[in-house]
Write a protein that holds these residues in place. Sequence first.
Motif, mmCIF file in Angstrom:
data_model
loop_
_atom_site.group_PDB
_atom_site.id
_atom_site.type_symbol
_atom_site.label_atom_id
_atom_site.label_comp_id
_atom_site.label_asym_id
_atom_site.label_seq_id
_atom_site.Cartn_x
_atom_site.Cartn_y
_atom_site.Cartn_z
ATOM 1 N N SER A 1 0.725 -1.126 0.124
ATOM 2 C CA SER A 1 -0.065 0.118 -0.019
ATOM 3 C C SER A 1 0.943 1.200 -0.020
ATOM 4 C CB SER A 1 -0.842 -0.066 1.322
ATOM 5 O OG SER A 1 -1.658 -1.189 1.340
ATOM 6 N N HIS A 2 0.550 2.188 -0.895
ATOM 7 C CA HIS A 2 1.124 3.566 -0.802
ATOM 8 C C HIS A 2 0.206 4.419 -0.272
ATOM 9 C CE1 HIS A 2 3.548 1.541 -3.883
ATOM 10 N NE2 HIS A 2 4.471 2.343 -3.475
ATOM 11 N N LEU A 3 0.595 4.693 1.077
ATOM 12 C CA LEU A 3 -0.402 5.641 1.886
ATOM 13 C C LEU A 3 -0.065 7.140 1.365
ATOM 14 C CD1 LEU A 3 -0.120 4.006 5.225
ATOM 15 C CD2 LEU A 3 -1.786 3.632 3.886
ATOM 16 N N VAL A 4 -1.264 7.929 1.455
ATOM 17 C CA VAL A 4 -1.223 9.377 1.024
ATOM 18 C C VAL A 4 -0.889 10.048 2.287
ATOM 19 C CG1 VAL A 4 -2.314 11.340 0.268
ATOM 20 C CG2 VAL A 4 -3.009 8.780 -0.445
ATOM 21 N N THR A 5 0.384 10.057 2.721
ATOM 22 C CA THR A 5 1.187 10.832 3.826
ATOM 23 C C THR A 5 2.357 11.409 3.399
ATOM 24 O OG1 THR A 5 1.820 10.535 6.278
ATOM 25 C CG2 THR A 5 1.568 8.694 4.749
ATOM 26 N N ASN A 6 2.520 12.448 3.992
ATOM 27 C CA ASN A 6 3.959 13.255 3.753
ATOM 28 C C ASN A 6 4.827 12.887 4.652
ATOM 29 O OD1 ASN A 6 2.891 14.716 1.617
ATOM 30 N ND2 ASN A 6 1.903 16.127 2.765
ATOM 31 N N PHE A 7 4.291 12.042 5.770
ATOM 32 C CA PHE A 7 5.453 11.914 6.804
ATOM 33 C C PHE A 7 5.615 10.523 7.279
ATOM 34 C CE2 PHE A 7 3.816 16.171 7.173
ATOM 35 C CZ PHE A 7 4.856 17.016 7.117
ATOM 36 N N HIS A 8 5.966 9.629 6.527
ATOM 37 C CA HIS A 8 6.133 8.068 6.769
ATOM 38 C C HIS A 8 6.633 7.753 8.154
ATOM 39 C CE1 HIS A 8 4.820 6.973 2.767
ATOM 40 N NE2 HIS A 8 5.627 7.841 2.179
ATOM 41 N N THR A 9 6.211 6.785 8.484
ATOM 42 C CA THR A 9 6.692 6.230 9.910
ATOM 43 C C THR A 9 6.900 4.872 9.681
ATOM 44 O OG1 THR A 9 4.712 5.545 10.805
ATOM 45 C CG2 THR A 9 5.496 7.815 11.239
ATOM 46 N N LYS A 10 7.697 4.254 10.385
ATOM 47 C CA LYS A 10 8.044 2.718 10.038
ATOM 48 C C LYS A 10 6.706 2.045 10.131
ATOM 49 C CE LYS A 10 10.970 -0.701 12.264
ATOM 50 N NZ LYS A 10 10.024 -1.737 12.420
ATOM 51 N N GLU A 11 5.797 2.600 11.144
ATOM 52 C CA GLU A 11 4.531 1.650 11.415
ATOM 53 C C GLU A 11 3.925 1.730 9.826
ATOM 54 O OE1 GLU A 11 5.658 4.013 13.670
ATOM 55 O OE2 GLU A 11 6.195 2.173 14.706
ATOM 56 N N ASN A 12 3.631 2.906 9.118
ATOM 57 C CA ASN A 12 2.898 3.001 8.152
ATOM 58 C C ASN A 12 3.621 2.039 6.796
ATOM 59 O OD1 ASN A 12 4.114 5.068 6.850
ATOM 60 N ND2 ASN A 12 2.605 6.557 7.821
ATOM 61 N N LEU A 13 4.832 2.082 6.862
ATOM 62 C CA LEU A 13 5.690 1.603 5.817
ATOM 63 C C LEU A 13 5.376 0.169 5.720
ATOM 64 C CD1 LEU A 13 8.904 3.626 5.593
ATOM 65 C CD2 LEU A 13 6.986 3.328 3.956
ATOM 66 N N GLU A 14 5.124 -0.344 7.184
ATOM 67 C CA GLU A 14 4.983 -1.971 7.194
ATOM 68 C C GLU A 14 3.621 -2.287 6.414
ATOM 69 O OE1 GLU A 14 5.060 -2.594 11.381
ATOM 70 O OE2 GLU A 14 7.122 -2.596 11.318
ATOM 71 N N ASN A 15 2.770 -1.601 5.725
ATOM 72 C CA ASN A 15 1.544 -1.922 4.953
ATOM 73 C C ASN A 15 2.444 -2.479 3.923
ATOM 74 O OD1 ASN A 15 -0.769 -1.613 6.310
ATOM 75 N ND2 ASN A 15 -0.172 0.811 6.269
ATOM 76 N N ARG A 16 3.513 -2.480 3.265
ATOM 77 C CA ARG A 16 4.196 -3.104 2.242
ATOM 78 C C ARG A 16 4.011 -4.584 2.217
ATOM 79 N NH1 ARG A 16 9.224 -2.204 4.771
ATOM 80 N NH2 ARG A 16 10.477 -4.172 4.297
ATOM 81 N N PHE A 17 3.855 -5.223 3.247
ATOM 82 C CA PHE A 17 3.863 -6.604 3.506
ATOM 83 C C PHE A 17 2.439 -7.146 2.845
ATOM 84 C CE2 PHE A 17 7.282 -6.016 6.765
ATOM 85 C CZ PHE A 17 8.206 -6.489 6.083
ATOM 86 N N LEU A 18 2.571 -8.416 2.682
ATOM 87 C CA LEU A 18 1.308 -8.942 2.034
ATOM 88 C C LEU A 18 0.610 -9.310 3.351
ATOM 89 C CD1 LEU A 18 0.560 -11.606 -0.577
ATOM 90 C CD2 LEU A 18 -0.133 -12.173 1.826
#
Length: 324
Positions: free
Chosen positions: A193-210
């Motif tokens: 998932s590519h979230l619409v946020t300007n300030f990535h955190t480790k938590e929301n980057l984890e959405n890349r996993f299946l």
Amino acid sequence: MKAKIMGAGSYVPHKVVSNAMLEKMMDTNDEWIRTRTGIETRHISEGENTSVLCGKAAMDILEKTGISAKEIDFIIVATMTPDGLSPSTACLVQDYIGAKPIMAFDVNAACSGFIYALSIGEKLIQSGTFQYGLILGGEVMSKIIDWQDRSTAVLFGDGAGGILLSATETENSFLGEDIHSDGSRGESLTAGSHLVTNFHTKENLENRFLQMDGRSIFDFAIRSVPESIRTVVESSNYTLGEVDCIVAHQANYRILQAIAKKLKIPVELFATNIAKYGNTSAASIPILLDELLTNGDLVLGSKKKIVLTGFGGGLTWGSMLIQL
Ligand code: ACO
């Protein structure tokens, strides 16, 4: 113009990971994996990205069919694990095999991707504009797996496969198709998932996993796939009894058993190699098809009727009736 399947090919990475090896990495066991899924081993890439797996599968197809890369008129790659968003994996394959500067693009329909790509490829050939098209399905699922999540990590493997389509005046390999999507149920299987946020955190980057709700995908598959198989066969004026083999997406052997039971057909009609490769998503159908053609279980030109059927993220599902 009509579209004919000329041949198939495949490639899987060399490293084989057994269930016993996974037992050392996470809280799982061989017995659970075998009985719940039918999987015994999977191939995992050690640095070869999706374009390389697809490029090697493409070279295998060209070698087996005796067609040169310079004769190819388009390349479609089905993948949910492209090397990156740009360039597309198909463009990288065009360069890898030394094809001319032809049309090349990716299709993402997760585990149904090969069915989608084949349907598009058939229409391109029918248009009369192209002579030869490569239809590939390739995945490096291991790069989007959370290797601490036992509920998904044990299921997937890496690999690529594909077929060569050719334009002919007479022989038509494609008898019918039935292809669907339902985005309202897309949350059951997400990745990258590519979230619409300007300030990535480790938590929301984890959405890349299946992430997968396995139970709801299981239920979706055993409800939608039998209906799709029946529809594609009967709408093409054939009966299930006239189908010689079903080459289904290899997600779980229990899903194949449940589909067979619903259709009241023997499970032996379903070819399977899930024990060796696990779920290779868009690659599973062409890898299996290549195996069947290589070992002589299926023969091109035999006029046998086979059903290709896929299902997965999107949600997407679809079937094609093919005459060899
Ligand atoms: N090892 C040991 N135990 C495990 C593992 C594991 N690897 N994974 C889960 N478990 C445990 C669970 O925690 C649960 O334990 P609990 O009862 O104490 O809570 C138990 O096993 C049962 O878990 P379920 O998820 O209910 O198991 P289920 O029988 O549904 O099998 C599976 C799970 C294999 C994922 C199944 O649901 C399935 O195959 N679903 C379909 C997946 C699929 O087809 N995907 C295709 C699309 S993929 C694509 O498009 C890319």
